[in-house]
Design a protein around this motif. Structure first.
Motif, PDB file in Angstrom:
ATOM      1  N   ARG A  32      -2.110 -14.999  -4.130  1.00 51.16           N
ATOM      2  CA  ARG A  32      -3.364 -14.460  -3.601  1.00 51.16           C
ATOM      3  C   ARG A  32      -3.171 -13.894  -2.199  1.00 51.16           C
ATOM      4  NH1 ARG A  32      -7.297 -19.345  -5.759  1.00 51.16           N
ATOM      5  NH2 ARG A  32      -7.565 -18.510  -7.861  1.00 51.16           N
ATOM      6  N   ARG A  33      -2.400 -14.591  -1.382  1.00 51.76           N
ATOM      7  CA  ARG A  33      -2.122 -14.112  -0.024  1.00 51.76           C
ATOM      8  C   ARG A  33      -1.327 -12.813  -0.057  1.00 51.76           C
ATOM      9  NH1 ARG A  33       0.459 -18.650   2.511  1.00 51.76           N
ATOM     10  NH2 ARG A  33       2.382 -17.531   2.238  1.00 51.76           N
ATOM     11  N   LEU A  34      -0.371 -12.719  -0.965  1.00 51.92           N
ATOM     12  CA  LEU A  34       0.429 -11.505  -1.109  1.00 51.92           C
ATOM     13  C   LEU A  34      -0.436 -10.333  -1.569  1.00 51.92           C
ATOM     14  CD1 LEU A  34       3.197 -10.088  -1.141  1.00 51.92           C
ATOM     15  CD2 LEU A  34       3.446 -10.871  -3.488  1.00 51.92           C
ATOM     16  N   LEU A  35      -1.304 -10.563  -2.539  1.00 54.18           N
ATOM     17  CA  LEU A  35      -2.214  -9.509  -2.993  1.00 54.18           C
ATOM     18  C   LEU A  35      -3.084  -9.005  -1.852  1.00 54.18           C
ATOM     19  CD1 LEU A  35      -3.596 -10.534  -6.486  1.00 54.18           C
ATOM     20  CD2 LEU A  35      -2.353  -8.460  -5.916  1.00 54.18           C
ATOM     21  N   ALA A  36      -3.584  -9.921  -1.028  1.00 52.10           N
ATOM     22  CA  ALA A  36      -4.449  -9.537   0.089  1.00 52.10           C
ATOM     23  C   ALA A  36      -3.699  -8.715   1.126  1.00 52.10           C
ATOM     24  CB  ALA A  36      -5.056 -10.779   0.734  1.00 52.10           C
ATOM     25  N   SER A  37      -2.386  -8.865   1.196  1.00 54.49           N
ATOM     26  CA  SER A  37      -1.610  -8.132   2.195  1.00 54.49           C
ATOM     27  C   SER A  37      -1.227  -6.723   1.739  1.00 54.49           C
ATOM     28  CB  SER A  37      -0.339  -8.915   2.547  1.00 54.49           C
ATOM     29  OG  SER A  37       0.573  -8.884   1.467  1.00 54.49           O
ATOM     30  N   LEU A  38      -1.410  -6.407   0.463  1.00 57.66           N
ATOM     31  CA  LEU A  38      -1.050  -5.080  -0.031  1.00 57.66           C
ATOM     32  C   LEU A  38      -2.064  -4.039   0.438  1.00 57.66           C
ATOM     33  CD1 LEU A  38      -0.101  -5.887  -3.739  1.00 57.66           C
ATOM     34  CD2 LEU A  38       1.450  -5.439  -1.841  1.00 57.66           C
ATOM     35  N   ASN A  39      -1.583  -2.815   0.646  1.00 59.09           N
ATOM     36  CA  ASN A  39      -2.506  -1.739   1.026  1.00 59.09           C
ATOM     37  C   ASN A  39      -3.197  -1.189  -0.218  1.00 59.09           C
ATOM     38  OD1 ASN A  39      -0.793   0.120  -0.220  1.00 59.09           O
ATOM     39  ND2 ASN A  39       0.262   0.614   1.686  1.00 59.09           N
ATOM     40  N   ASP A  40      -4.189  -0.343  -0.001  1.00 59.63           N
ATOM     41  CA  ASP A  40      -5.006   0.155  -1.117  1.00 59.63           C
ATOM     42  C   ASP A  40      -4.203   0.975  -2.117  1.00 59.63           C
ATOM     43  OD1 ASP A  40      -7.277  -1.089  -0.199  1.00 59.63           O
ATOM     44  OD2 ASP A  40      -7.936   0.638   0.974  1.00 59.63           O
ATOM     45  N   ASN A  41      -3.215   1.723  -1.649  1.00 57.60           N
ATOM     46  CA  ASN A  41      -2.386   2.506  -2.579  1.00 57.60           C
ATOM     47  C   ASN A  41      -1.555   1.601  -3.493  1.00 57.60           C
ATOM     48  OD1 ASN A  41      -3.302   4.982  -1.676  1.00 57.60           O
ATOM     49  ND2 ASN A  41      -1.711   5.154  -0.111  1.00 57.60           N
ATOM     50  N   ALA A  42      -1.008   0.539  -2.929  1.00 58.12           N
ATOM     51  CA  ALA A  42      -0.224  -0.402  -3.736  1.00 58.12           C
ATOM     52  C   ALA A  42      -1.121  -1.111  -4.753  1.00 58.12           C
ATOM     53  CB  ALA A  42       0.478  -1.416  -2.842  1.00 58.12           C
ATOM     54  N   LEU A  43      -2.326  -1.465  -4.331  1.00 59.15           N
ATOM     55  CA  LEU A  43      -3.261  -2.106  -5.261  1.00 59.15           C
ATOM     56  C   LEU A  43      -3.634  -1.155  -6.394  1.00 59.15           C
ATOM     57  CD1 LEU A  43      -5.639  -3.975  -2.798  1.00 59.15           C
ATOM     58  CD2 LEU A  43      -3.883  -4.968  -4.268  1.00 59.15           C
ATOM     59  N   ASP A  45      -1.786   1.133  -7.628  1.00 58.12           N
ATOM     60  CA  ASP A  45      -0.623   1.210  -8.521  1.00 58.12           C
ATOM     61  C   ASP A  45      -0.609   0.088  -9.556  1.00 58.12           C
ATOM     62  OD1 ASP A  45       0.340   3.493  -7.338  1.00 58.12           O
ATOM     63  OD2 ASP A  45       1.830   2.456  -6.096  1.00 58.12           O
ATOM     64  N   ILE A  46      -1.114  -1.067  -9.196  1.00 52.62           N
ATOM     65  CA  ILE A  46      -1.112  -2.189 -10.136  1.00 52.62           C
ATOM     66  C   ILE A  46      -2.464  -2.365 -10.817  1.00 52.62           C
ATOM     67  CG2 ILE A  46       0.777  -3.413  -8.996  1.00 52.62           C
ATOM     68  CD1 ILE A  46      -1.281  -5.258  -7.714  1.00 52.62           C
ATOM     69  N   GLY A  47      -3.382  -1.436 -10.592  1.00 53.89           N
ATOM     70  CA  GLY A  47      -4.654  -1.437 -11.314  1.00 53.89           C
ATOM     71  C   GLY A  47      -5.727  -2.320 -10.725  1.00 53.89           C
ATOM     72  N   LEU A  48      -5.643  -2.595  -9.431  1.00 56.29           N
ATOM     73  CA  LEU A  48      -6.659  -3.413  -8.766  1.00 56.29           C
ATOM     74  C   LEU A  48      -7.307  -2.626  -7.634  1.00 56.29           C
ATOM     75  CD1 LEU A  48      -4.692  -6.782  -8.445  1.00 56.29           C
ATOM     76  CD2 LEU A  48      -6.485  -6.250 -10.071  1.00 56.29           C
ATOM     77  N   ASN A  49      -8.460  -3.091  -7.202  1.00 55.14           N
ATOM     78  CA  ASN A  49      -9.061  -2.499  -6.013  1.00 55.14           C
ATOM     79  C   ASN A  49      -9.307  -3.607  -4.990  1.00 55.14           C
ATOM     80  OD1 ASN A  49     -11.585  -3.725  -6.600  1.00 55.14           O
ATOM     81  ND2 ASN A  49     -12.095  -2.031  -7.962  1.00 55.14           N
ATOM     82  N   ARG A  50      -9.674  -3.219  -3.783  1.00 55.57           N
ATOM     83  CA  ARG A  50      -9.813  -4.170  -2.684  1.00 55.57           C
ATOM     84  C   ARG A  50     -10.886  -5.224  -2.988  1.00 55.57           C
ATOM     85  NH1 ARG A  50      -6.466  -5.893   0.534  1.00 55.57           N
ATOM     86  NH2 ARG A  50      -5.696  -3.783   0.672  1.00 55.57           N
ATOM     87  N   SER A  51     -11.983  -4.840  -3.606  1.00 59.95           N
ATOM     88  CA  SER A  51     -13.052  -5.815  -3.869  1.00 59.95           C
ATOM     89  C   SER A  51     -12.598  -6.892  -4.864  1.00 59.95           C
ATOM     90  CB  SER A  51     -14.314  -5.115  -4.368  1.00 59.95           C
ATOM     91  OG  SER A  51     -14.084  -4.495  -5.602  1.00 59.95           O
ATOM     92  N   GLU A  52     -11.807  -6.508  -5.858  1.00 59.02           N
ATOM     93  CA  GLU A  52     -11.282  -7.496  -6.805  1.00 59.02           C
ATOM     94  C   GLU A  52     -10.341  -8.473  -6.115  1.00 59.02           C
ATOM     95  OE1 GLU A  52     -11.254  -4.871 -10.908  1.00 59.02           O
ATOM     96  OE2 GLU A  52      -9.525  -4.760  -9.566  1.00 59.02           O
ATOM     97  N   VAL A  53      -9.526  -7.949  -5.200  1.00 56.10           N
ATOM     98  CA  VAL A  53      -8.586  -8.803  -4.471  1.00 56.10           C
ATOM     99  C   VAL A  53      -9.347  -9.760  -3.556  1.00 56.10           C
ATOM    100  CG1 VAL A  53      -6.758  -8.810  -2.743  1.00 56.10           C
ATOM    101  CG2 VAL A  53      -6.685  -7.183  -4.626  1.00 56.10           C
TER     102      VAL A  53
END
Length: 68
Positions: A32-43, A45-53
């Motif tokens: 979860r901490r790693l996901l929160a550290s990713l930027n919006d472009n990386a998210l 790429d893996i099919g997530l958005n900032r609100s889901e994270v």
């Protein structure tokens, strides 16, 4: 004797289930901490958005989405 192998192995490692659960919680927290550290472009790429994270990040450690 037949059927006692589970009991014997459990007696040898009485806290293995608890230790496994704690290790799983730690891994979940790190992910979860790693996901929160990713930027919006990386998210993206893996099919997530900032609100889901953010929603995932605010879950408590005992709220395992995989329910294992």
């Amino acid at each position: 004797m037949k059927g006692q192998t589970g009991f014997v192995s459990m007696a040898k490692r009485p806290f293995s289930g608890l230790l496994h659960t704690i290790a799983r919680w730690q891994t979940l927290h790190q992910e979860r901490r790693l996901l929160a550290s990713l930027n919006d472009n990386a998210l993206k790429d893996i099919g997530l958005n900032r609100s889901e994270v953010e929603q995932e990040r605010h879950l408590h450690f005992w709220q395992d989405p995989m329910r294992k």
